[in-house]
Design a protein around this motif. Structure first.
Motif, short mmCIF file in Angstrom:
data_model
loop_
_atom_site.label_atom_id
_atom_site.label_comp_id
_atom_site.label_asym_id
_atom_site.label_seq_id
_atom_site.Cartn_x
_atom_site.Cartn_y
_atom_site.Cartn_z
N UNK A 6 0.86 -0.78 0.02
CA UNK A 6 0.24 0.25 0.01
C UNK A 6 0.68 1.49 0.42
N UNK A 7 0.34 2.85 -0.93
CA UNK A 7 1.27 3.58 -0.36
C UNK A 7 0.19 5.00 -0.39
N UNK A 8 1.31 5.70 0.10
CA UNK A 8 0.19 7.53 0.30
C UNK A 8 0.97 7.80 -1.15
N UNK A 9 0.36 8.41 -1.71
CA UNK A 9 0.73 9.55 -2.47
C UNK A 9 0.14 11.25 -2.56
N UNK A 10 1.74 11.79 -2.88
CA UNK A 10 1.24 13.42 -2.90
C UNK A 10 1.38 13.56 -3.49
N UNK A 11 0.11 14.45 -4.09
CA UNK A 11 -0.11 15.32 -5.29
C UNK A 11 0.52 16.73 -5.41
N UNK A 81 -4.71 11.22 -12.23
CA UNK A 81 -3.81 10.78 -10.61
C UNK A 81 -4.58 9.60 -10.54
N UNK A 82 -5.73 9.39 -10.98
CA UNK A 82 -7.05 8.98 -10.12
C UNK A 82 -5.80 7.44 -11.36
N UNK A 83 -5.77 7.14 -12.70
CA UNK A 83 -4.97 6.14 -12.65
C UNK A 83 -3.68 5.92 -12.28
N UNK A 84 -2.73 7.32 -11.98
CA UNK A 84 -1.74 6.84 -10.89
C UNK A 84 -2.08 6.20 -10.26
N UNK A 85 -2.72 6.43 -9.04
CA UNK A 85 -2.94 5.77 -7.50
C UNK A 85 -3.34 4.42 -7.50
N UNK A 86 -3.77 4.25 -8.54
CA UNK A 86 -4.29 3.49 -8.74
C UNK A 86 -3.31 2.73 -8.99
N UNK A 87 -2.85 2.70 -9.47
CA UNK A 87 -1.64 1.69 -10.28
C UNK A 87 -0.36 1.69 -8.66
N UNK A 116 -10.40 6.04 -2.55
CA UNK A 116 -9.22 6.71 -1.78
C UNK A 116 -9.41 7.65 -1.02
N UNK A 117 -8.83 7.64 0.35
CA UNK A 117 -9.24 8.49 0.85
C UNK A 117 -7.67 9.52 0.89
N UNK A 118 -8.61 11.22 1.31
CA UNK A 118 -8.16 12.57 0.69
C UNK A 118 -7.80 13.89 1.79
N UNK A 119 -6.34 13.44 1.82
CA UNK A 119 -5.76 14.24 3.51
C UNK A 119 -5.16 15.71 2.44
N UNK A 120 -5.62 17.04 3.06
CA UNK A 120 -5.61 18.06 2.32
C UNK A 120 -4.17 18.92 3.33
N UNK A 121 -3.93 19.74 3.04
CA UNK A 121 -2.32 20.30 3.93
C UNK A 121 -2.88 21.87 3.57
N UNK A 122 -3.24 22.93 4.22
CA UNK A 122 -3.40 24.11 3.72
C UNK A 122 -1.82 24.91 4.25
N UNK A 123 -1.67 26.16 3.44
CA UNK A 123 -0.44 26.64 3.80
C UNK A 123 -0.19 26.97 4.77
N UNK A 124 -0.37 26.68 6.29
CA UNK A 124 -0.46 27.16 7.34
C UNK A 124 -0.35 26.12 8.31
#
Length: 138
Positions: A6-11, A81-87, A116-124
């Motif tokens: 399993x992986x985590x992908x930084x977009x 991105x969807x294709x990449x995260x599945x691969x 796919x679960x999504x985590x968002x990181x704001x500028x702070x």
């Protein structure tokens, strides 16, 4: 290309500030014993000379985090991105905060890859997780 782990992908985009996304993804990958991948989708017609320094910087941040950075050239970033995260057997992606529009990258990505679960990181560097995954059907 990818293992079955399993992986985590930084977009990331081509902004220096995306280092925060890679750093958060690195922490999440460590917590769940996942591989880390960094991905950026660029428009095929973009003048890459204007962003080469930013991409090189993000590649160095990815390397320090133990990940390779993949750059994909596509006019449909959510689909690519969807294709990449599945691969890459991704369980979660980490990205910046979306603009709230119905056609934003994360809204469209979630429509294409709702598992796919999504985590968002704001500028702070505040973290927001949208665990909107749908159960995978057997």
């Amino acid at each position: 290309m990818f293992s079955n782990q399993p992986s985590v992908v930084a977009c990331v985009t081509s902004q220096y500030e995306c280092d925060r996304i890679i750093e958060e993804a690195e922490q999440l990958a460590a917590e769940c014993d996942c591989e880390l991948h960094v991905m950026s989708v660029l428009m095929p017609t973009e003048n890459y000379a204007l962003i080469s320094d930013q991409l090189e910087y993000l590649n160095r941040v990815a390397k320090r985090a133990g990940a390779d950075m993949t750059v994909i050239f596509s006019s449909d970033a959510p689909k690519a991105a969807a294709k990449f995260v599945r691969a890459s057997n991704a369980q979660q992606i980490v990205a910046g905060v979306h603009d709230g529009g119905k056609e934003s990258f994360l809204v469209r990505f979630n429509q294409l890859a709702p598992e796919i679960s999504i985590t968002m990181v704001d500028k702070n560097r505040n973290i927001y997780t949208m665990d909107v995954r749908q159960k995978r059907r057997a």
